[in-house]
Design an enzyme around this catalytic site. Structure first.
Site, mmCIF file in Angstrom:
data_model
loop_
_atom_site.group_PDB
_atom_site.id
_atom_site.type_symbol
_atom_site.label_atom_id
_atom_site.label_comp_id
_atom_site.label_asym_id
_atom_site.label_seq_id
_atom_site.Cartn_x
_atom_site.Cartn_y
_atom_site.Cartn_z
ATOM 1 N N ASP A 281 26.498 -35.926 0.691
ATOM 2 C CA ASP A 281 25.421 -35.563 1.605
ATOM 3 C C ASP A 281 25.773 -36.035 3.010
ATOM 4 O O ASP A 281 26.490 -37.031 3.193
ATOM 5 C CB ASP A 281 24.108 -36.200 1.161
ATOM 6 C CG ASP A 281 23.624 -35.640 -0.166
ATOM 7 O OD1 ASP A 281 24.000 -34.507 -0.497
ATOM 8 O OD2 ASP A 281 22.883 -36.352 -0.875
ATOM 9 N N ARG A 282 25.234 -35.350 3.991
ATOM 10 C CA ARG A 282 25.572 -35.660 5.379
ATOM 11 C C ARG A 282 25.254 -37.117 5.738
ATOM 12 O O ARG A 282 26.017 -37.768 6.463
ATOM 13 C CB ARG A 282 24.822 -34.713 6.318
ATOM 14 C CG ARG A 282 25.103 -34.929 7.783
ATOM 15 C CD ARG A 282 24.559 -33.785 8.610
ATOM 16 N NE ARG A 282 23.132 -33.611 8.407
ATOM 17 C CZ ARG A 282 22.194 -34.297 9.069
ATOM 18 N NH1 ARG A 282 22.559 -35.199 9.950
ATOM 19 N NH2 ARG A 282 20.914 -34.077 8.856
#
Length: 576
Positions: A281-282
């Site tokens: 995930d970012r």
């Protein structure tokens, strides 16, 4: 009665039989071919074939003597005549077909009044990787511990989708590309920034047809990310392992393009053509693995399918996590694919995560996480369900889930209401960049506010005094949200970005961040770009860093790991 069989025909027949019975043999010497042919002439199969040809000659009434040799010149002439005729026939067919295609494709076909010419669609090459041409679109600079990208012009391209056929371009923009107002698109069309089949469109009432190709040129702004350098842990020619900082996406998506791991590797290290093995995930940091070759990628993919890879994460959660090992096996359902929102639901996919507390400081706990399955947001969703959301999780730690914030699966809202509540919360806090909402999700927010901001921008642009460079002064936006553009789904301009575009100042580079201050990439503000008229405060560390880290990635014959992040260490103290 005998049938005269041309030598060439017999040879052709032999070669065809040889191809059938000797398939797989492609490189045969001339002598071996001759020997095979002589053996073939004396074989029962050849005599049987000659008899069949003789019978065919009798039935067709063709006289002749099969044993009478035919001059080679005559045979060659016959073959040349026949072969030439076939080639001519094929050529004529191809030419006729080609001429037909040229008439249709080159506009030779007479168009009816009001009918537009639509070129055939071009073949796409999905294997093309990002190249230096893409990396040179713009450059970045570092300021206040953040990596920032200079705004740049970018072409969004797409073919007409099935649901758009028969719809006007104006309606498509109005219903599906609501990140900007209709007034903006009308002005952009007048300036030639919107093209249909590479022809500038001035009238947005044009009706779209199948295979129409749309190109929209925009002045693109990217959100800043943390300025920590990207560290390469392993690069042995087969795999590339990096320690990904939080806030940086793995690959271009949504509002991010140059501020991504793929582009940073290409711009700073000259590394491209990588194969993604897994993703993070970012807002998650830690071990990120790429394959250097297709063969290695397939091998690692098979390991993933066979569940031969072990992943270990560490996180810091709110509250005192239980000392004993906790196993969560609640199924997870995807609520929205556009923003990747998930929740525990009996209709979801099976999941299993093992948790073990490492330490507790009286307020928060550091927890070791072992996901035994690979569902989207699995660790975050399971910890939310257990009542211990990850610190700084902007989605699963949000109050939009209700008073219990999703503990025990208690939400009390429908999926639509939950999604709306999340968007409203992030909209009020001006941190849509933390909520990974795609640009086409803007319809769930309030479009009227953006139109109001656009009108305000036009008014300010027309009345504000210009500086010496001829550019209008930007509209200041405060952190509380007064007189600001509320609909911030697309990237925004932060802090001194506009000022830097007008009067570039040298910025000190960090570590291996080479070429970060290339002044040739700096462009003045765009008069149509609403983002260029706004200045927003820089995001805080809380908005950029979620306390979840991929600590270890282990396979049957390899293991890659990083150091513990500072926030996971025993002496860490949370900043006020």
């Amino acid at each position: 009665m005998h049938v005269r069989v041309p030598f060439g025909s017999l040879l052709s027949f032999f070669l065809s039989q040889c191809d059938v019975h000797c398939r797989g043999v492609y490189f045969v010497s001339a002598c071996e071919k001759a020997n095979r042919f002589l053996s073939f002439l004396n074989s029962p199969k050849c005599r049987k074939s000659s008899w069949a040809m003789e019978q065919a000659g009798i039935e067709s009434g063709t006289p002749g003597n099969v044993n009478t040799p035919v001059p080679v010149e005559q045979t060659t002439a016959v073959e040349a005549s026949e072969t030439g005729k076939r080639k001519n026939d094929d050529t004529d067919d191809k030419e006729t077909s080609g001429r037909g295609k040229r008439r249709r494709g080159a506009g030779g076909k007479k168009l009816r009044p009001g009918e537009r010419y639509i070129p055939p669609p071009q073949k796409r090459n999905p294997g093309v990787s990002f190249s230096q041409e893409h990396f040179n679109e713009t450059s970045y600079y570092f300021e206040a511990g953040l990596r920032k990208v200079y705004p740049y012009y970018f072409d969004f391209k797409t073919y007409c989708k099935g649901r758009w056929i028969g719809t006007s371009l104006l309606d498509v923009f109005k219903n599906e590309f609501r990140a900007e107002s209709i007034e903006y698109y009308q002005k952009a069309a007048k300036e030639g920034r919107i093209r249909l089949n590479e022809t500038p469109v001035e009238d947005l009432s044009v009706v779209l047809r199948n295979n129409d190709h749309l190109r929209n040129t925009v002045h693109r702004h990217e959100p800043p990310v943390v300025g920590r350098p990207l560290e390469i842990l392993v690069d042995d020619g087969e795999v590339l392992v990096v320690d990904k900082p939080a806030s940086i996406p793995v690959h271009p998506c949504g509002r991010f393009r140059h501020n991504t791991v793929i582009f940073i590797l290409g711009k700073e290290f000259g590394i491209s053509e990588l194969h993604t093995v897994h993703r993070l995930d970012r807002l998650t940091s830690g071990v990120l693995l790429f394959a250097r070759t297709l063969e290695t990628s397939k091998k690692l993919d098979q390991m993933v399918r066979d569940r031969q890879l072990e992943k270990e994460y560490v996180c810091r959660v709110e509250g005192e996590f239980p000392e004993d090992e906790v196993i969560c096996e609640e199924p997870i359902l995807v609520v929205s694919f556009k923003i990747g929102l998930c929740r525990v639901d009996p209709k979801g996919k099976e999941c299993r995560t093992v948790f073990q507390r490492l330490r507790f400081n009286g307020k928060t706990s550091v927890v070791r996480c072992l996901p035994l399955t690979g569902r989207t947001h699995q660790i975050r969703v399971h910890l939310q369900y257990l009542g211990f959301p990850i610190l700084n999780d902007p989605v699963y730690g949000s109050s939009a889930w209700g008073p219990h914030r999703g503990k025990g699966g208690l939400v009390g809202k429908s999926d639509e209401e939950l999604l709306q509540a999340l968007v409203e919360e992030h909209r009020s806090q001006e941190n849509f960049n933390m909520l990974d909402i795609a640009d086409d999700c803007i319809g769930i927010a309030h479009k009227a506010d953006k139109n109001k901001a656009f009108e305000k921008m036009d008014k300010s642009a027309g009345t504000a005094e210009s500086d010496k460079s001829g550019e209008s002064c930007p509209v200041q936006v405060d952190a509380c949200g007064s007189d600001k553009k509320l609909d911030c789904i697309e990237a925004v301009t932060y802090n001194n970005t506009v000022k830097d575009c007008q009067n570039p100042q040298p910025v000190k580079s960090h570590g291996n961040e080479t070429g970060a201050n290339d002044s040739s990439q700096k462009t003045p503000p765009d008069h149509l770009c609403s983002e260029c008229k706004l200045v927003r405060p820089d995001p805080t560390e809380k908005e950029l860093i979620m306390y979840l880290h991929a600590l270890r990635y282990k396979g049957p014959d390899f293991e890659y790991s990083t150091q513990l992040p500072d926030w996971a260490k025993e002496d860490w103290v949370e900043a006020d």
